[in-house]
Scaffold this motif. Structure first.
Motif, mmCIF file in Angstrom:
data_model
loop_
_atom_site.group_PDB
_atom_site.id
_atom_site.type_symbol
_atom_site.label_atom_id
_atom_site.label_comp_id
_atom_site.label_asym_id
_atom_site.label_seq_id
_atom_site.Cartn_x
_atom_site.Cartn_y
_atom_site.Cartn_z
ATOM 1 N N UNK A 66 0.824 -1.207 0.000
ATOM 2 C CA UNK A 66 0.000 0.000 0.000
ATOM 3 C C UNK A 66 0.856 1.254 0.000
ATOM 4 N N UNK A 67 2.024 1.187 0.628
ATOM 5 C CA UNK A 67 2.906 2.355 0.631
ATOM 6 C C UNK A 67 3.634 2.503 -0.702
ATOM 7 N N UNK A 68 4.159 1.396 -1.221
ATOM 8 C CA UNK A 68 4.977 1.470 -2.440
ATOM 9 C C UNK A 68 4.135 1.649 -3.701
ATOM 10 N N UNK A 69 2.913 1.109 -3.703
ATOM 11 C CA UNK A 69 2.127 1.096 -4.935
ATOM 12 C C UNK A 69 0.757 1.755 -4.799
ATOM 13 N N UNK A 70 0.313 1.998 -3.585
ATOM 14 C CA UNK A 70 -1.048 2.487 -3.377
ATOM 15 C C UNK A 70 -1.171 3.991 -3.488
ATOM 16 N N UNK A 71 -2.405 4.490 -3.414
ATOM 17 C CA UNK A 71 -2.646 5.927 -3.614
ATOM 18 C C UNK A 71 -2.390 6.806 -2.401
ATOM 19 N N UNK A 72 -2.426 6.231 -1.183
ATOM 20 C CA UNK A 72 -2.429 7.092 -0.003
ATOM 21 C C UNK A 72 -1.164 7.940 0.148
ATOM 22 N N UNK A 73 0.048 7.405 -0.011
ATOM 23 C CA UNK A 73 1.243 8.251 0.149
ATOM 24 C C UNK A 73 1.311 9.389 -0.854
ATOM 25 N N UNK A 74 0.583 9.263 -1.989
ATOM 26 C CA UNK A 74 0.628 10.281 -3.040
ATOM 27 C C UNK A 74 -0.660 11.095 -3.096
ATOM 28 N N UNK A 75 -1.552 10.865 -2.139
ATOM 29 C CA UNK A 75 -2.833 11.571 -2.152
ATOM 30 C C UNK A 75 -2.620 13.067 -1.982
ATOM 31 N N UNK A 76 -3.460 13.833 -2.627
ATOM 32 C CA UNK A 76 -3.413 15.283 -2.469
ATOM 33 C C UNK A 76 -3.740 15.655 -1.022
ATOM 34 N N UNK A 77 -3.199 16.789 -0.602
ATOM 35 C CA UNK A 77 -3.404 17.227 0.779
ATOM 36 C C UNK A 77 -4.883 17.316 1.116
ATOM 37 N N UNK A 78 -5.675 17.838 0.182
ATOM 38 C CA UNK A 78 -7.101 18.000 0.453
ATOM 39 C C UNK A 78 -7.798 16.681 0.723
ATOM 40 N N UNK A 79 -7.371 15.618 0.033
ATOM 41 C CA UNK A 79 -7.985 14.308 0.241
ATOM 42 C C UNK A 79 -7.693 13.787 1.645
ATOM 43 N N UNK A 80 -6.442 13.883 2.071
ATOM 44 C CA UNK A 80 -6.095 13.432 3.426
ATOM 45 C C UNK A 80 -6.831 14.256 4.480
ATOM 46 N N UNK A 81 -6.853 15.551 4.272
ATOM 47 C CA UNK A 81 -7.508 16.444 5.245
ATOM 48 C C UNK A 81 -8.979 16.080 5.399
ATOM 49 N N UNK A 82 -9.664 15.912 4.288
ATOM 50 C CA UNK A 82 -11.098 15.618 4.355
ATOM 51 C C UNK A 82 -11.357 14.283 5.044
ATOM 52 N N UNK A 83 -10.537 13.267 4.746
ATOM 53 C CA UNK A 83 -10.763 11.969 5.381
ATOM 54 C C UNK A 83 -10.527 12.031 6.888
ATOM 55 N N UNK A 84 -9.469 12.713 7.323
ATOM 56 C CA UNK A 84 -9.186 12.794 8.758
ATOM 57 C C UNK A 84 -10.280 13.552 9.496
ATOM 58 N N UNK A 85 -10.781 14.635 8.900
ATOM 59 C CA UNK A 85 -11.890 15.364 9.526
ATOM 60 C C UNK A 85 -13.155 14.510 9.550
ATOM 61 N N UNK A 86 -13.398 13.779 8.468
ATOM 62 C CA UNK A 86 -14.585 12.923 8.411
ATOM 63 C C UNK A 86 -14.522 11.859 9.505
ATOM 64 N N UNK A 87 -13.339 11.295 9.696
ATOM 65 C CA UNK A 87 -13.182 10.279 10.735
ATOM 66 C C UNK A 87 -13.353 10.886 12.123
ATOM 67 N N UNK A 88 -12.819 12.071 12.346
ATOM 68 C CA UNK A 88 -12.971 12.721 13.650
ATOM 69 C C UNK A 88 -14.446 12.902 13.994
ATOM 70 N N UNK A 89 -15.239 13.302 13.014
ATOM 71 C CA UNK A 89 -16.666 13.477 13.259
ATOM 72 C C UNK A 89 -17.340 12.136 13.527
ATOM 73 N N UNK A 90 -16.898 11.088 12.844
ATOM 74 C CA UNK A 90 -17.451 9.757 13.090
ATOM 75 C C UNK A 90 -17.160 9.296 14.515
ATOM 76 N N UNK A 91 -15.961 9.572 15.008
ATOM 77 C CA UNK A 91 -15.646 9.235 16.392
ATOM 78 C C UNK A 91 -16.622 9.909 17.355
#
Length: 503
Positions: A66-91
């Motif tokens: 997932x690190x060498x070939x997957x999308x997450x290490x190369x994801x745009x900043x906005x994508x990571x930001x939105x997912x982390x905020x979405x998860x915080x609200x789910x918690x």
């Protein structure tokens, strides 16, 4: 009537746990399981797999792919930001469910789950905080120092595959402190929860997948330190280990990391002192606050509990009286009952260890003020120890030097400021410290003189945006704030010539 939690388990609908590898939940390769026995009752609550060496290898390789070939290490900043905020609200939306699972895991009462630092809300704030760093931490562009025309640049890149190893005592905060910065930086993770607190962690992971995290970015292996933890810390494809737990295990992790020079972050406990001066704003409140960190909620099973009270002789008896009063107010029992304020010790091994400390302290000459015994009757089957206060403790005694990890406070008298500092710093640990005084100059002097990672003046707390960690043998590195985010990155330098041939 003997205490039982089976009705709570059935009401929650607790299901047995599974491993998570490359987005798939499954059993261990050999089918082995661990039965979780509740520390308040000794009852079997549920089961989860004991990951084998091959299971751990599969999880690490999934994270590596997932690190060498997957999308997450190369994801745009906005994508990571939105997912982390979405998860915080789910918690936040699942806070009641998560607190109930924690009560089934480690016996921490629901009454304590709403206090900020160990709460689900605090964990959500940690994710929100690290989401804010995703688009703000970068490198530099520097002028040439010598040679031809060129551009010198630095970049921060994700460190790689992270082994995140959690203790049992704070599954929300410590999950967040490791997982949030790792994901914010673009790392992939193999998570190992404590075998004594697994179900609440598995649910947090489920919510993270529901928030949209790609398969393989987080993987989970469950089971005890041997074989599961040992296989994880020694795996050659792990780039970084983040561990919170005992000093002995921390030293083993440093040894294991040497073979491949893994990056390591460690938080290894403490013997944190509270220093109380005659001009404290309220000596009684200082005593009850200090005693509260040792008795309420976790029953002293917290790395930063202020288990040494260094008290000026002029207010010594006043302090002891208030500490004894609070000790008598602590209640035990069903963690789902609102009137219950403290948890049992996590297992029978820890129960025997704490009782051994208490016995040896009395044999060594410390004066037992209160506690030191176990409740009987309905609570006899649980790992409960009554809040314990020792007075007239010499700083060289075992009870003042070793991390007991139980509801035991050692009270040491002092005469002046220099003696207080000497006693406070005379320890192998250096995680936290508290100072109670209304003299601002003294407060600042002591904050600078005390050898500890976090100093509280007339109070003590943990906040998501502040670095937390220890001096000396209390650990390596920090969790929280910018320093935690950067600990999950590597710094890269790039030199680019600016010549006609390159244009």
């Amino acid at each position: 009537m003997t205490l039982t939690l089976k009705a709570h388990r059935d009401e929650i609908g607790l299901k047995d746990g599974q491993l998570l590898v490359a987005g798939t939940w499954r059993a261990a390769a050999d089918g082995a399981t661990w039965t979780h026995q509740h520390p308040a009752t000794g009852e079997a609550i549920g089961e989860f797999p004991v990951a084998t060496v091959s299971d751990v290898d599969a999880a690490v390789r999934a994270a590596r792919t997932a690190f060498d070939e997957g999308p997450w290490p190369h994801a745009r900043a906005g994508e990571r930001i939105r997912l982390l905020h979405r998860y915080a609200e789910s918690l936040r939306q699942h806070a009641d469910e998560l607190r109930a699972l924690q009560a089934l895991d480690n016996g921490i009462p629901l009454s304590f789950g709403g206090i900020y630092a160990p709460s689900v809300d605090c964990a959500a704030d940690v994710f929100d905080h690290h989401a804010g760093w995703v688009d703000k931490v970068g490198g530099q562009t520097l002028p040439p120092y010598q040679g031809g025309d060129h551009l010198a640049m630095t970049f921060r890149e994700p460190i790689g595959v992270v082994a995140a190893i959690l203790p049992w005592n704070a599954p929300f905060l410590l999950f967040a402190q490791k997982v949030a910065p790792a994901l914010a930086a673009g790392c992939t993770i193999v998570l190992k929860p404590s075998e004594y607190c697994t179900f609440s962690v598995l649910r947090q992971v489920e919510l993270l997948l529901e928030a949209g995290l790609p398969d393989g970015v987080i993987n989970v292996v469950t089971g005890p330190g041997d074989p599961t933890g040992e296989a994880l810390i020694t795996h050659p494809l792990v780039d970084k280990i983040s561990f919170t737990g005992s000093r002995a295990v921390g030293k083993r992790i440093v040894e294991a990391s040497a073979g491949t020079l893994k990056r390591v972050s460690l938080e290894l406990g403490g013997k944190s002192p509270t220093l109380v001066f005659p001009d404290a704003p309220d000596v009684g409140l200082a005593a009850m606050t200090t005693m509260g960190t040792v008795t309420m909620g976790l029953s002293g099973q917290a790395c930063v509990a202020h288990t040494r009270a260094l008290v000026h002789r002029d207010v010594y008896d006043q302090f002891l009286g208030a500490a004894e009063m609070l000790a008598g107010m602590i209640t035990y029992g069903d963690p789902f009952e609102a009137s219950v304020l403290a948890s049992p010790l996590i297992n029978t091994r820890q129960l025997e260890r704490v009782l051994g400390f208490i016995e040896r302290a009395q044999e060594g000459g410390a004066r037992l003020v209160t506690g030191g015994t176990r409740p009987d009757g309905d609570l006899a089957a649980g790992n409960f120890v009554r809040p314990t206060v020792f007075a007239d403790v010499d700083n060289g005694m075992e009870i003042a030097r070793e991390e007991v990890f139980g509801p035991v406070l050692a009270v040491v008298p002092f005469t002046d400021e220099d003696e207080a500092v000497r006693l406070a710093n005379d320890t192998e640990y250096g995680l936290g410290a508290g100072v109670y005084t209304t003299d601002a100059r003294r407060a600042f002097r002591l904050a600078r003189r005390l050898r500890a990672g976090t100093i509280g003046i007339n109070g003590f707390q943990i906040e998501p945006h502040l670095p937390f960690g220890g001096f000396k043998q209390s650990g390596l590195g920090r969790e929280g704030g910018q320093s935690a985010f950067e600990a999950y990155t590597e710094l890269k330098t790039v030199l680019m010539p600016l010549t006609d041939e390159m244009m």
